[in-house]
Design an enzyme around this catalytic site. Structure first.
Site, PDB file in Angstrom:
ATOM      1  N   GLU A  77       0.823  -1.218   0.000  1.00 60.21           N
ATOM      2  CA  GLU A  77       0.000   0.000   0.000  1.00 60.21           C
ATOM      3  C   GLU A  77       0.857   1.268   0.000  1.00 60.21           C
ATOM      4  OE1 GLU A  77      -3.785   1.846   2.445  1.00 60.21           O
ATOM      5  OE2 GLU A  77      -2.673   0.180   3.291  1.00 60.21           O
ATOM      6  N   ASP A  78       1.951   1.264   0.759  1.00 55.29           N
ATOM      7  CA  ASP A  78       2.693   2.507   1.006  1.00 55.29           C
ATOM      8  C   ASP A  78       4.024   2.637   0.264  1.00 55.29           C
ATOM      9  OD1 ASP A  78       0.675   3.183   2.690  1.00 55.29           O
ATOM     10  OD2 ASP A  78       1.707   2.604   4.528  1.00 55.29           O
TER      11      ASP A  78
END
Length: 729
Positions: A77-78
């Site tokens: 996600e990051d």
């Protein structure tokens, strides 16, 4: 080996000796590399978060795949690290776990979106329950470091934690996580209530510890004599559970039974019952407080014997008796399965729960989420379903059905089948005919009678007594499909009735624009939808009327009525400004009175308003009514404070406290000890055991108010006290 990983590996070796430490180290290296430039709000390197999450999971005894997924859970996600790369590096199982956690983090804004997130969680956890366990550990570490976030974010996350994550941990039997989540969220949302309970607990701790020690010694001695090997210890008290019991049992802090709780751990199920007999031989049990969760385990696999006895000094003592294996499962819930693989219903090699598992609740939730189209409704039902304890009843064929505590035959009918619920016209419990609203108890056998009529359908009255989310949803769905027009009429009529009752102007309040604006505020597409919602009981007519009144600035927005709500501080016999402690610029001889709506005192900014025949009313500069007064600037006058020795001022204060017997008398006694003359008092107690008292009193010197507030704040149970006015706090 990387020295940073030493504490994690020590925990893993203790709880899961066969775990593959090399793959865990590789996962850490990949996560550390990809998060290398990122920082948390606290300023720490980002990798500290996944490492902390993995450590929490290692303490629960989870397997190496779960630990790898925990270390990598934010990479996809990051960072630039893709899911395909992760699958290639670590295999499909770890890849799908990370994917599951990532999906849960995607949607975050607004109630419906939040419900959608929970929905994804349900789907993900039905595929592999470890996704949820990682998510719970992630939330736990975030709650521990929540102080670095802005206040609104802290409140939002804490409310989510109390309403969704802590109950989910409870549903999965993970009590250690549940208790910590609850206490952290409670301290964040209600710091004053939390501090007051912590203070009351710590005040009683020395006395309680002595009592606890005495009970433990007696129980241990009795069990030794009976040749039962046992570990006897006190149970830790969690502040949120103390508060919840005050609310649920509607009792004061001092009356909560299990402020003294004992846990007895033995080797076998036979020893559990032998220990129970030994304890009951010494102390008399309290009737109705014995529960056998060993023979009838709870929905989350929890097993224990619970009993309350009248202990030394006639004080009640609650005991939990269980085996060491049951204790481990009570603490770690689903996660305990990785350590007790041989038990029935444990996860298979992939961590998926086998079909014969105890976790029937997950399957029920999955069916339910397919049935409920509206995500907001799903979330509401989920919250309700998470928060209640259960009773177990039997069908005529002997099948066990779990229902919420307080459930009725109608809940049972909907649990059997939707159509059985819709067509239900009567019930027989244990062979006797009973009303549909009667409560079912553990072990009841229930038989439902159904109507053959093609027009058969549920009654709207059922919504008043059904307890299960499923029954409530089904009844509402039936009405929204079959009875929308009727509901709209009923809603319109209910709102009209509520207005007439209060003598409000119907024409003005029920104008199209006011109602449409309110409908939009309440997230209904149009006025008809608002009427229908009232008709179906989703929202109370009284609540709609109150919001309508508030939206147009109070019932009587004319300034003359404001003047009438003012209370002269001096009798008419002394109609001059000096008595009120206020003078009007340019004319010291005008009769002045301090307005009751905001009770100004020296030190407050004030404005004067010329009323018709009642002199000048004085309001605080930030009083809510001043905005309307400013529409007539020619009637505003300049006023200033000029208190004399005989000036008396009205002060209103609000006291917020955890409810208990004699609270009101303690507060009023303290106020009279401070030499204040109470003119009016009102007390309301909310369902969450918070008593809110408002006092209006006269005071000569406003500087004295600080001493009054300090004295009231020192009363046991009081967590907040402040001056109130029409402008707010």
């Amino acid at each position: 080996m990387n020295p940073v990983l030493e504490p994690l590996f020590r925990t893993v070796r203790a709880t899961h000796p066969k775990a593959d430490l090399r793959v865990i180290e590789r996962a850490y290296d990949v996560a550390a590399y990809h998060h290398r430039d990122q920082k948390r709000k606290s300023g720490d390197p980002y990798i500290t978060h996944p490492l902390a999450v993995a450590t929490i999971l290692a303490e629960l005894g989870t397997d190496d795949e779960t630990l790898c997924a925990a270390l990598l859970h934010d990479t996809v996600e990051d960072t630039a690290y893709s899911l395909d790369e992760l699958r290639g590096d670590f295999g499909d199982t770890i890849g799908s776990l990370v994917d599951g956690v990532t999906k849960l983090d995607k949607v975050k804004f607004g109630d419906a979106a939040q419900a959608e997130t929970v929905r994804k969680m349900v789907v993900a956890m039905s595929r592999d329950i470890r996704v949820l366990i990682i998510k719970l550990a992630d939330r736990l570490h975030n709650m521990r470091t929540m102080r670095y976030l802005p206040e609104h974010k802290r409140h939002q996350k804490s409310r989510e934690t109390l309403e969704i994550f802590a109950p989910l941990a409870h549903r999965l039997g993970m009590n250690t996580i549940k208790w910590e989540l609850e206490d952290l969220a409670f301290a964040m949302l209600y710091p004053k209530r939390y501090d007051e309970i912590a203070r009351m607990v710590s005040e009683r701790a020395p006395r309680r510890d002595l009592f606890l020690q005495e009970v433990i010694e007696k129980v241990s001695g009795d069990l030794r004599e009976a040749k039962i090997r046992a570990v006897v210890k006190g149970r830790p008290k969690h502040y949120y559970s103390v508060y919840q019991k005050m609310i649920a049992r509607d009792v004061a802090f001092d009356d909560i039974y299990d402020l003294v709780g004992i846990r007895v751990l033995v080797d076998s199920v036979r020893d559990c019952y032998a220990a129970l007999g030994t304890i009951h031989a010494r102390w008399n049990p309290v009737p109705g407080r014995f529960k056998d969760y060993i023979a009838m385990p709870k929905f989350n696999m929890y097993q224990s014997l619970h009993t309350t006895v009248i202990g030394p000094e006639g004080k009640p003592v609650e005991l939990q008796i269980r085996t060491h294996a049951m204790h481990h499962r009570a603490e770690y819930g689903v996660a305990a399965h990785w350590k007790y693989k041989e038990e029935v219903g444990s996860p298979g090699p992939t961590g998926k729960v086998k079909p014969g598992s105890d976790m029937a609740w997950l399957r029920q939730l999955l069916d339910w989420q397919k049935e409920t189209s509206d995500p907001g409704e799903f979330l509401e039902s989920l919250r309700f379903d998470l928060s209640v304890s259960e009773v177990y009843v039997f069908t005529p064929k002997g099948q066990v059905i779990a229902l919420p505590e307080g459930a009725t035959p109608v809940d049972f009918a909907y649990a059997v089948h939707t159509e059985v619920g819709h067509r239900c016209i009567g019930a027989r419990v244990n062979g006797r005919l009973v009303p549909l609203e009667s409560r079912l108890g553990n072990g009841d056998t229930v038989e439902i009678f159904t109507s053959k009529s093609p027009d058969a359908g549920p009654s709207r009255d059922w919504l008043k007594f059904v307890k299960s989310g499923r029954a409530r949803n089904k009844i509402r769905q039936w009405f929204s499909k079959e009875r929308r027009e009727t509901a709209i009429e009923a809603g319109k009529e209910a709102i009209g009735r509520a207005m007439r009752k209060q003598g409000l102007p119907l024409q003005r309040l029920m104008s199209g624009e006011a109602l449409l604006a309110l409908a939009r505020d309440l997230r209904y597409p149009d006025v008809s939808a608002l009427y229908a919602a009232v008709g179906e009981g989703h929202i109370a007519a009284q609540a709609v009327v109150q919001k309508l009144v508030a939206s147009i600035g109070g019932v009587d927005s004319a300034e003359e009525d404001i003047a009438e709500t003012s209370l002269p501080t001096r009798l008419r016999g002394r109609p001059r400004g000096g008595g009120a402690g206020v003078v009007v610029a340019g004319d010291a001889d005008v009769w002045v009175r301090l307005s009751k709506c905001c009770t100004p005192v020296p030190g407050d900014e004030i404005v004067g308003f010329v009323t018709r025949g009642h002199g000048v009313s004085v309001h605080r500069g930030d009083c809510t009514n001043v905005q309307q007064l400013k529409e007539q600037p020619d009637r505003l006058v300049e006023v200033s404070w000029s208190p004399s020795d005989d000036s008396v001022f009205l002060v209103a204060i609000q006291v917020e406290a955890l409810d208990r017997p004699r609270l009101l008398s303690d507060v009023t006694r303290t106020l009279s000890d401070q030499h204040v003359n109470i003119l009016s008092a009102s007390v309301t107690t909310s369902r969450d055991r918070v008593a809110v008292s408002k006092f209006t009193f006269e005071m000569g010197d406003p500087k004295h108010l600080g001493h009054v507030l300090k004295a009231v704040r020192s009363i046991q149970g009081v967590f907040d006290v402040y001056r109130v006015s029409g402008a707010g706090n």
